[in-house]
Motif scaffolding. Structure first.
Motif, mmCIF file in Angstrom:
data_model
loop_
_atom_site.group_PDB
_atom_site.id
_atom_site.type_symbol
_atom_site.label_atom_id
_atom_site.label_comp_id
_atom_site.label_asym_id
_atom_site.label_seq_id
_atom_site.Cartn_x
_atom_site.Cartn_y
_atom_site.Cartn_z
ATOM 1 N N ALA A 53 0.977 -9.713 6.262
ATOM 2 C CA ALA A 53 0.882 -10.101 4.829
ATOM 3 C C ALA A 53 1.363 -9.485 3.985
ATOM 4 O O ALA A 53 1.976 -10.077 2.703
ATOM 5 C CB ALA A 53 -0.913 -10.051 4.621
ATOM 6 N N SER A 112 0.696 -1.217 0.064
ATOM 7 C CA SER A 112 -0.034 0.010 0.054
ATOM 8 C C SER A 112 1.040 1.356 -0.157
ATOM 9 O O SER A 112 1.934 1.075 0.704
ATOM 10 C CB SER A 112 -0.868 0.025 1.319
ATOM 11 O OG SER A 112 -1.593 1.175 1.582
ATOM 12 N N ARG A 172 1.187 2.763 -7.516
ATOM 13 C CA ARG A 172 0.624 1.850 -6.785
ATOM 14 C C ARG A 172 1.539 0.571 -6.630
ATOM 15 O O ARG A 172 2.216 0.170 -7.682
ATOM 16 C CB ARG A 172 -0.635 1.421 -7.452
ATOM 17 C CG ARG A 172 -1.523 2.459 -7.301
ATOM 18 C CD ARG A 172 -3.115 2.120 -7.720
ATOM 19 N NE ARG A 172 -3.894 3.095 -7.512
ATOM 20 C CZ ARG A 172 -4.584 3.676 -8.459
ATOM 21 N NH1 ARG A 172 -4.770 2.735 -9.726
ATOM 22 N NH2 ARG A 172 -5.674 4.726 -8.101
ATOM 23 N N LEU A 212 0.633 -0.679 -14.732
ATOM 24 C CA LEU A 212 -0.278 -1.456 -14.592
ATOM 25 C C LEU A 212 -0.186 -2.817 -15.094
ATOM 26 O O LEU A 212 -1.077 -3.584 -14.970
ATOM 27 C CB LEU A 212 -1.731 -0.788 -14.760
ATOM 28 C CG LEU A 212 -2.536 -0.710 -16.066
ATOM 29 C CD1 LEU A 212 -3.798 -0.484 -15.778
ATOM 30 C CD2 LEU A 212 -1.746 0.122 -16.913
ATOM 31 N N ARG A 249 5.124 -6.359 -17.908
ATOM 32 C CA ARG A 249 4.689 -6.674 -16.570
ATOM 33 C C ARG A 249 5.657 -7.609 -15.945
ATOM 34 O O ARG A 249 6.797 -8.200 -16.395
ATOM 35 C CB ARG A 249 3.402 -7.411 -16.592
ATOM 36 C CG ARG A 249 3.174 -8.560 -17.511
ATOM 37 C CD ARG A 249 2.061 -9.457 -17.022
ATOM 38 N NE ARG A 249 0.756 -9.010 -18.038
ATOM 39 C CZ ARG A 249 0.112 -9.750 -18.906
ATOM 40 N NH1 ARG A 249 0.094 -11.061 -18.789
ATOM 41 N NH2 ARG A 249 -0.842 -9.259 -19.524
ATOM 42 N N PHE A 263 0.187 -2.056 -5.140
ATOM 43 C CA PHE A 263 -0.621 -3.158 -4.595
ATOM 44 C C PHE A 263 -0.233 -4.547 -5.328
ATOM 45 O O PHE A 263 0.404 -4.494 -6.206
ATOM 46 C CB PHE A 263 -2.032 -2.827 -5.280
ATOM 47 C CG PHE A 263 -2.697 -1.728 -4.969
ATOM 48 C CD1 PHE A 263 -2.573 -1.097 -3.686
ATOM 49 C CD2 PHE A 263 -3.615 -1.191 -5.976
ATOM 50 C CE1 PHE A 263 -3.100 0.210 -3.594
ATOM 51 C CE2 PHE A 263 -4.304 0.070 -5.689
ATOM 52 C CZ PHE A 263 -4.034 0.596 -4.307
ATOM 53 N N GLU A 264 -0.709 -5.733 -4.514
ATOM 54 C CA GLU A 264 -0.369 -7.037 -4.928
ATOM 55 C C GLU A 264 -0.612 -7.093 -6.248
ATOM 56 O O GLU A 264 -1.972 -6.794 -6.804
ATOM 57 C CB GLU A 264 -1.024 -7.958 -4.172
ATOM 58 C CG GLU A 264 -0.821 -8.122 -2.705
ATOM 59 C CD GLU A 264 -1.467 -9.280 -1.987
ATOM 60 O OE1 GLU A 264 -1.926 -10.281 -2.645
ATOM 61 O OE2 GLU A 264 -1.398 -9.346 -0.760
ATOM 62 N N GLY A 265 0.203 -7.722 -7.200
ATOM 63 C CA GLY A 265 -0.201 -7.991 -8.644
ATOM 64 C C GLY A 265 -0.427 -6.842 -9.433
ATOM 65 O O GLY A 265 -0.616 -6.997 -10.680
ATOM 66 N N ARG A 266 -0.201 -5.624 -8.960
ATOM 67 C CA ARG A 266 -0.297 -4.366 -9.863
ATOM 68 C C ARG A 266 0.474 -4.575 -11.026
ATOM 69 O O ARG A 266 -0.004 -4.117 -12.082
ATOM 70 C CB ARG A 266 -0.117 -3.025 -8.903
ATOM 71 C CG ARG A 266 -0.018 -1.807 -9.578
ATOM 72 C CD ARG A 266 -1.318 -1.321 -10.194
ATOM 73 N NE ARG A 266 -1.331 -0.051 -10.899
ATOM 74 C CZ ARG A 266 -2.352 0.727 -11.317
ATOM 75 N NH1 ARG A 266 -3.780 0.140 -11.261
ATOM 76 N NH2 ARG A 266 -2.304 1.666 -11.894
ATOM 77 N N GLN A 267 1.907 -4.637 -10.840
ATOM 78 C CA GLN A 267 2.661 -4.631 -11.952
ATOM 79 C C GLN A 267 2.851 -5.910 -12.641
ATOM 80 O O GLN A 267 3.696 -6.110 -13.587
ATOM 81 C CB GLN A 267 3.960 -4.005 -11.580
ATOM 82 C CG GLN A 267 3.903 -2.644 -10.966
ATOM 83 C CD GLN A 267 5.428 -1.848 -11.204
ATOM 84 O OE1 GLN A 267 5.983 -2.368 -10.177
ATOM 85 N NE2 GLN A 267 5.831 -1.187 -11.926
ATOM 86 N N GLY A 268 2.072 -6.961 -12.148
ATOM 87 C CA GLY A 268 2.130 -8.264 -12.568
ATOM 88 C C GLY A 268 1.907 -9.268 -11.672
ATOM 89 O O GLY A 268 2.360 -9.036 -10.527
ATOM 90 N N PRO A 269 1.254 -10.482 -11.935
ATOM 91 C CA PRO A 269 0.869 -11.276 -10.852
ATOM 92 C C PRO A 269 2.180 -11.591 -9.914
ATOM 93 O O PRO A 269 3.106 -12.244 -10.503
ATOM 94 C CB PRO A 269 0.349 -12.503 -11.486
ATOM 95 C CG PRO A 269 0.913 -12.221 -13.064
ATOM 96 C CD PRO A 269 0.903 -10.875 -13.099
#
Lengths: 469, 213
Positions: free
Chosen positions: A322, A294, A432, A413, A419, A434-440
């Motif tokens: 987490a 975050s 950002r 994104l 990615r 965030f989890e997975g934002r730039q690729g899983p």
């Protein structure tokens, strides 16, 4: 009339009507359209047999889903191609100006708006993208909307909205040498949190904000959404007006003088009331690096990854645990001992010419560190790319081992092919983590362009101010 | 948009704060140019063990047994119980489209991101804000009672637990009316065409540079 904030003034100027319960119709001067959040809106318009209220108020550009590699061969991914072609067709059908993929003016929607003078002080601006807050740097009320509202804006030139509350974020004094707009905005988010601005429109003020260039102000306003705010804005001053003058869509001739005179009033009155005021001492802001998933999970580069055990709030503690598990980081690791695999310099936050210059200064004469597997620079627009090439920045980046790409949202994104792979760690100038934002499974650390460049040549996060460049 | 009046539905708890719209519907599914079909990819990265692509048959993909929506007791849930700042991040309306397509008609959380909550209302999903204490209570009750259902009454603005405990919630009067009647925002706004036109005429006089060639 009682003293007003800039937001109050912009709100009042655009108010078409208001119900007793505060539900208002706000007139929209400019609607920016891109390929991902608009197809369903145009389809809705078509099904209802409606036409755009004022086609000339709309400007479209494909950015989220375009390849940043050689475009002469078109878009190889069939789904991406359909989406971009759908935008082309919709703009054609409804007479909307579009900077298509191979137009030199194409780029990230929030970069080309100000660049083209499509964004003008005093406007209300909407776009189906949360980072629309960027345009607030020019004294506009600009906010992101969903696809239903894209359709609403197309059909009615209005948005239904209730007024938000006023927040002033004042960055007092001056930042130290080498501290950038990105460090300021990350420090603000670190202080107020990702929900700190919820229900508010933030106005940024204080000496440190006034001292920023227009591009720096755009970086700060860009990340208002990461602080949860509906919009971010900065008062108009001479810098704003100088920036706008002469741009292709800016008014000229007699209208320029009239517009300029009007824009002088676009600042908060001295005694205006804010529902919340937050002060930051600019001198204390250090280069910032996010450690978690975050944007509020951020520390200064000389700090360490925090220890969840020291967090008393159980929900926050679990969130931190987490985040550390996802990021593959141990508590108390010094930030300077985190080693990225990938460097991404780009996005609507940091892909303007000044951003590329700041990174190039650090990179010049160096090579990527041995542990850096991939590094890319994705200019924010075709014109930024052209300018950078004229200044030889592309040569500096390429000599160091960076890839020099075509403009678009790219790895911010990861909708196109740019990615991260699972567990790949990225120093990114985007907005950002965030989890997975730039690729899983990808792991993102948000930093300024100079800090990303410093990580690229040293192989780990480092205070860019300590490097000899 | 489907109207929303009352709902008696199974509750699924998602015990994380700051759930962002990238998590609700990952970017690869945003390539669709439709509004429907996002349900199987709701929370895709948490829900499945493999990497999902648009067009993949989700019924053949390996499920993550630890993810709450994969647990048998929550199948058919219509109410999502969530934590603070639910729906933060991107403005993508694909997030509420995915929730709706999956079967959710209401979310209960202590707070939401602004654009997400707005997008929910436009799609017939009711985003209910309850106090942090009430949400903590509901999480505890859901955990201990398989088949836990809540009753939501939008007209009365009340959530009622199986034990009969009532939580009142606030909702914007305009949004409430639209949801109760399933009203289309655009039609409502176009009822004010003359006012918009008159405003535009004034605006052209005051700020003519905004109305270029």
């Amino acid at each position: 009339m009682s003293a007003q904030t800039l937001y109050d003034k912009l709100w009042d100027r655009h108010l078409v009507r208001c119900d007793d319960d505060g539900t208002c119709l706000l007139y929209i001067d400019r609607h920016l359209v891109h390929e991902v959040t608009s197809p369903q809106a145009f389809e809705g318009l078509r099904l209802a047999g409606r036409l755009p209220w004022r086609s000339g108020a709309n400007i479209a550009v494909p950015d989220h889903n375009v390849p940043t590699t050689d475009r002469t061969i078109g878009i190889s991914d069939p789904l991406s191609r359909i989406q971009v072609e759908t935008l082309d067709a919709n703009c054609e059908e409804y007479g909307i100006t579009e900077f298509a993929m191979n137009d030199i003016r194409q780029g990230i929607v929030h970069i080309i708006g100000p660049e083209q003078g499509v964004t003008l002080p005093g406007m209300t601006i909407v776009c189906g993208d949360s980072h629309t807050s960027t345009h607030g740097a020019l004294g506009t009320l600009a906010f992101g909307i969903g696809t239903s509202e894209v359709e609403h804006a197309l059909a009615t030139q209005c948005i239904i909205q209730k007024k938000a509350r006023n927040m002033l974020v004042s960055v007092d004094g001056q930042v130290g040498p080498g501290i950038t707009a990105k460090d300021i905005t990350l420090a603000i988010i670190g202080k107020i949190g990702t929900a700190g601005g919820t229900g508010y429109v933030i106005e940024y003020g204080g000496d440190a904000i006034q001292a920023l260039s227009m591009e720096g102000r755009m970086t700060v306003c860009n990340m208002s959404i990461e602080a949860g705010a509906r919009a971010g804005m900065i008062a108009v001053d001479d810098k704003t007006i100088d920036y706008v003058e002469g741009r292709p869509y800016a008014p000229g001739g007699a209208l320029w003088g009239q517009a300029k005179a009007d824009w002088q009033s676009l600042h908060s009155d001295p005694d205006a009331y804010y529902d919340r005021v937050v002060h930051l001492d600019a001198a204390t802001i250090q280069p910032q690096v996010t450690w978690g998933t975050s944007p509020e999970m951020v520390v200064a580069v000389d700090g360490s990854v925090p220890d969840p055990e020291e967090e008393s709030d159980p929900v926050k503690r679990e969130g931190m645990q987490a985040a550390l598990a996802y990021m593959g980081l141990a508590a108390k690791t010094p930030i300077t001992e985190i080693y990225p695999d990938t460097i991404f310099i780009g996005s609507c936050t940091n892909a303007r010419i000044e951003d590329l210059r700041a990174a190039a200064v650090v990179v010049k004469g160096h090579k990527l560190a041995a542990n850096i597997k991939r590094a890319m620079v994705v200019p924010g627009s075709g014109l930024v790319k052209k300018q950078a090439e004229a200044e030889g920045l592309d040569t500096i980046f390429k000599a160091a081992g960076f890839e020099w790409r075509e403009p678009g949202c790219s790895m911010c994104l990861g909708m196109n092919d740019d990615r991260l792979s699972p567990k790949e760690r990225c120093a990114s100038t985007s907005n950002r983590n965030f989890e997975g934002r730039q690729g899983p499974g990808g792991r993102t650390h948000l930093v300024s362009p100079a800090m990303a460049a410093a990580a690229a040549i040293t192989g780990h996060f480092v205070d860019v101010r300590t490097l000899e460049v | 948009m489907d109207a929303f009046s009352t709902l008696n539905g199974l509750v699924a708890p998602l015990d994380r704060s700051n759930v962002d719209t990238d998590a609700i519907i990952p970017k690869q599914f945003l390539k669709s140019i439709k509004r429907t079909g996002f349900g199987p990819n709701l929370f895709d990265e948490w829900r499945y063990l493999d990497y999902g692509e648009i067009g993949t048959d989700c019924s053949k993909r390996p499920l993550n047994p630890d993810f709450v929506l994969n647990q048998k007791r929550y199948q058919g849930a219509q109410i999502l119980l969530a934590r603070e700042n639910f729906g933060c991040g991107s403005s993508r309306e694909h997030a509420p489209w995915a929730l709706l397509d999956y079967g959710f008609r209401a979310v209960i959380a202590p707070s939401y991101a602004d654009i997400f909550a707005n997008n929910c209302f436009k799609n017939g999903i009711l985003p209910i804000v309850l106090s942090a204490e009430a949400v903590v209570t509901l999480f505890a009750e859901v955990a201990t009672a398989p088949g836990y259902q809540l009753n939501i009454d939008l007209e009365k603005q009340q959530v009622t637990t199986p034990a009969g405990v009532v939580f009142d919630f606030a909702v914007d009067a305009f949004r409430k009316k639209c949801l109760l009647q399933g009203l289309d925002d655009i039609s409502l706004t176009l009822a004010h065409v003359e006012e918009i036109k008159a405003f535009e005429v004034r605006r052209k006089i005051d700020e003519p540079w905004l109305f270029g060639p």
